[in-house]
Design an enzyme around this catalytic site. Structure first.
Site, PDB file in Angstrom:
ATOM      1  CG  HIS A 141      -2.164  -0.976   0.743  1.00 19.34           C
ATOM      2  ND1 HIS A 141      -2.186  -2.295   1.110  1.00 19.34           N
ATOM      3  CD2 HIS A 141      -3.239  -0.786  -0.051  1.00 19.34           C
ATOM      4  CE1 HIS A 141      -3.257  -2.867   0.583  1.00 19.34           C
ATOM      5  NE2 HIS A 141      -3.909  -1.979  -0.119  1.00 19.34           N
ATOM      6  CD  GLU A 157      -9.789  -8.129  -2.179  1.00 22.19           C
ATOM      7  OE1 GLU A 157      -8.767  -7.550  -2.561  1.00 22.19           O
ATOM      8  OE2 GLU A 157     -10.549  -7.655  -1.326  1.00 22.19           O
ATOM      9  CG  ASP A 183      -5.405  -8.705  -1.374  1.00 23.18           C
ATOM     10  OD1 ASP A 183      -4.360  -8.977  -0.753  1.00 23.18           O
ATOM     11  OD2 ASP A 183      -6.074  -7.687  -1.142  1.00 23.18           O
ATOM     12  CB  CYS A 229     -10.125  -2.169  -8.761  1.00 20.13           C
ATOM     13  SG  CYS A 229     -10.440  -3.346  -7.453  1.00 20.13           S
TER      14      CYS A 229
END
Ligand code: PEP
Ligand code: MG
Length: 589
Positions: A197, A439, A463, A510
């Protein structure tokens, strides 16, 4: 190691493009090693003075942070530091430390560490929730005092006063959530990977970043001049003037490509034979909408709402959240915004939300699992999203769904939140579209069951890849195995898209895979309806899509599904993209 003063080149993984040069700012972890030391009786008074001096410094720092937080956020968020100041001014606590130094003749660090631990442990066991939360304050303040005693004031990204290249062993999403775009020139870290992240945040901020540099934080000193090439994953310490000139030319050439791509801003992401993909943006905070609009996003395909929680020390309440969601919805209207419900856990931990320490946080109490176990917290967020949906352009998305039961439960809570708001006469969109992230491999495998319960899928490849290939997405050691084009991933993508099509719902991607411009033809060929990517890569992806025909994308996908290796799939994607837009492939390096 290179000699002092000479140029030193370090190679890592480029995760956010751009070339910058600037002085380094070393952000070291705020851990202090406590060594117990005996004192002579004569040394005791001096030790007490050291403590008092450290307390004065700590108080000054806390007041300064409090002022900054109040300016940047609001008074309420700044009030958390009132509790920290109370600890510094707690005479019972301080006197106990002083008595310990006087009676045991040992250094103040050792006594303070011990007393603070005892205080914090006692508070942590209290029944009263407020007192329990004070344990973290005691620990935080004690650490700050210890750093000041050691002469290493705690540094944080929010306290930068001049533009700097940040060098750190690692950065957490909460470090980056509070950084200032103006003062952070670039991020470089020893650890990390493209889908951590921190990397995602750097891309959102359009700040060049290189991760996985192994020992950069030990080889770079505070103040060293550092040149960062976020695309090539290269860091040059103390660059010579020839190197600087060379990079100036590279930066200018890239700038030209970007300027040209900017002219595509208002054009659709449509193939030459008319297949249109919705190209939207991923954002972390409402301020990222600027970049999304600047780069021509058709809406927000993923609003990572947990960053609202990471950016402030207190829990955002229903109205604060609703305000943030409404702001985004208003600014992108009539285009939609997909608000993903809280995805805490994994590598994202907020100081305002208590979560246990887990051995495997990515496989643990994360995202929807955490929200379903904390219905009050979830309810607040659902109500806030519903409030923001009155203008009818808000969609809601649940993260980390692994079975149908989680969707049923989340939907039941959503229905209850709707009823409550309706009873209160609050306006919202009763038909709000609900989607889920695909995910977790199990979700992809039961996609046809899930598809009957929702209106869309958005594939979170970050993920999905980590869980399918058993590769920790933030572990630099295994980045080489993290392969978006692995045949297993392609099969899961195809299966998910087909299940969605059969049920008459749409599918987006995404995860960061969608932002890899050379993979866009593959995803289009697999039948994706939407791609949501970091704002800055929208023009690149759009250019690639616009230069292809849908039929050649389909042919590429069909061929890719027959290949045995991810490297072969990647090579096929690159070859097609290179044929159609060589400039983009060269730009990407
Ligand atoms: C993903 O997993 O691909 C995703 C988009 O979610 P996040 O990166 O926030 O986990
Ligand atoms: Mg995810």
């Amino acid at each position: 190691m290179a000699e002092m003063g000479s140029e030193l080149e370090l190679r890592g993984v480029g995760v956010s493009s751009g070339v910058v040069i600037g002085p380094a700012f070393l952000l070291t972890p705020a851990d202090v090693r406590i060594v117990e030391r005996s004192l002579t009786p004569e040394e005791v008074p001096r030790e007490i003075v050291r403590l008092e001096e450290a307390l004065i410094t700590t108080r000054g720092q806390l007041r300064e942070i409090q002022r900054r937080v109040e300016r940047a956020l609001d008074r309420h968020s700044a009030s958390i530091f009132d509790a920290h100041l109370l600890v510094v001014d707690d005479r019972a606590f301080i006197e106990e430390v002083i008595r310990g130094v006087q009676s045991r003749h040992i250094n103040v660090e050792a006594v303070l560490h011990e007393v603070a631990r005892r205080y914090a442990d006692t508070l942590a066991q209290m029944d009263d929730e407020y007192l329990r939360e004070r344990a973290a304050d005691v620990r935080d303040v004690a650490r700050r005092i210890l750093m000041n005693l050691a002469g290493h004031p705690m540094s944080d990204l929010g306290s930068l006063t001049e533009p700097r290249v940040i060098v750190a062993p690692d950065l957490s999403p909460s470090d980056t959530a509070t950084m200032s775009r103006e003062r952070v020139l670039a991020l470089i870290t020893d650890l990390g990977s493209p889908t951590s992240h921190t990397a995602i945040m750097a891309r959102a901020f359009e700040i060049p970043a290189v991760v996985g540099l192994r020992d950069a934080s030990q080889r770079i000193s505070n103040g060293d001049l550092v040149l960062v090439d976020g695309q090539a994953g290269r860091v040059i310490v103390r660059p010579s003037s020839a190197t600087r000139e060379r990079y100036k030319r590279i930066a200018r050439a890239r700038e030209c490509v970007r300027d040209r791509l900017q002219t595509l801003r208002d054009l659709p992401a449509r193939t030459r034979d008319g297949y249109e993909v919705v190209l939207s943006a991923n954002i972390e905070l409402p301020r990222d909408v600027d970049a999304a609009l600047r780069h021509g996003a058709r809406g927000i395909g993923l609003f990572r709402s947990e960053f609202l929680y990471l950016a402030q020390p207190t829990l955002p309440d229903e109205f604060e959240q609703a305000q943030a969601y409404e702001e985004v919805a208003r600014r992108v209207a009539p285009a939609p915004v997909i608000i993903r419900t809280l995805d805490l856990g994994g590598d994202k931990f907020a100081s305002s939300v208590q979560m246990p320490n887990e051995v495997n946080p990515y496989l643990g109490w994360r995202a929807i699992r955490f929200c379903l176990a904390q219905p009050e917290l979830f309810r607040t967020q659902l109500r806030a999203i519903l409030r923001a949906s009155a203008a009818r352009n808000v969609k809601i998305m649940y993260p980390m769904i692994s079975n149908v039961e989680e969707v049923n439960q989340a939907n039941a809570l959503l229905e209850r939140a709707k009823q409550e708001l309706a009873a209160d006469g609050v306006e919202f969109d009763p038909q709000i579209e609900v989607g889920i992230m695909i995910e977790v491999p199990s979700a992809a495998l039961v996609a046809s069951q899930l598809a009957t319960r929702v209106r869309f899928f958005s594939i979170g490849t970050n993920d999905l890849i980590q869980y399918t290939l058993a590769v920790d997405r933030v572990n630099a050691q295994v980045t080489y195995l993290y392969e978006p084009t692995h045949p297993a991933i392609l099969r899961l993508l195809r299966q998910t898209i087909e299940a969605a099509r059969r049920a008459g719902i749409w599918t987006g991607v995404c995860g960061e895979m969608g932002g890899q411009a050379v993979l866009a033809p593959l995803l289009v060929g697999l039948g994706i309806d939407e791609l949501s990517v970091s704002p800055a890569v929208i023009p690149l992806v759009k250019e690639v899509i616009r230069s292809m025909t849908y039929s050649e994308c389909e042919a590429l996908a069909a061929r890719a599904l027959e290949l045995e290796r991810g490297t072969e799939v990647l090579a096929a994607c690159r070859a097609l993209t290179e044929q159609r837009c060589p400039e983009i492939v060269e730009y990407l390096g």
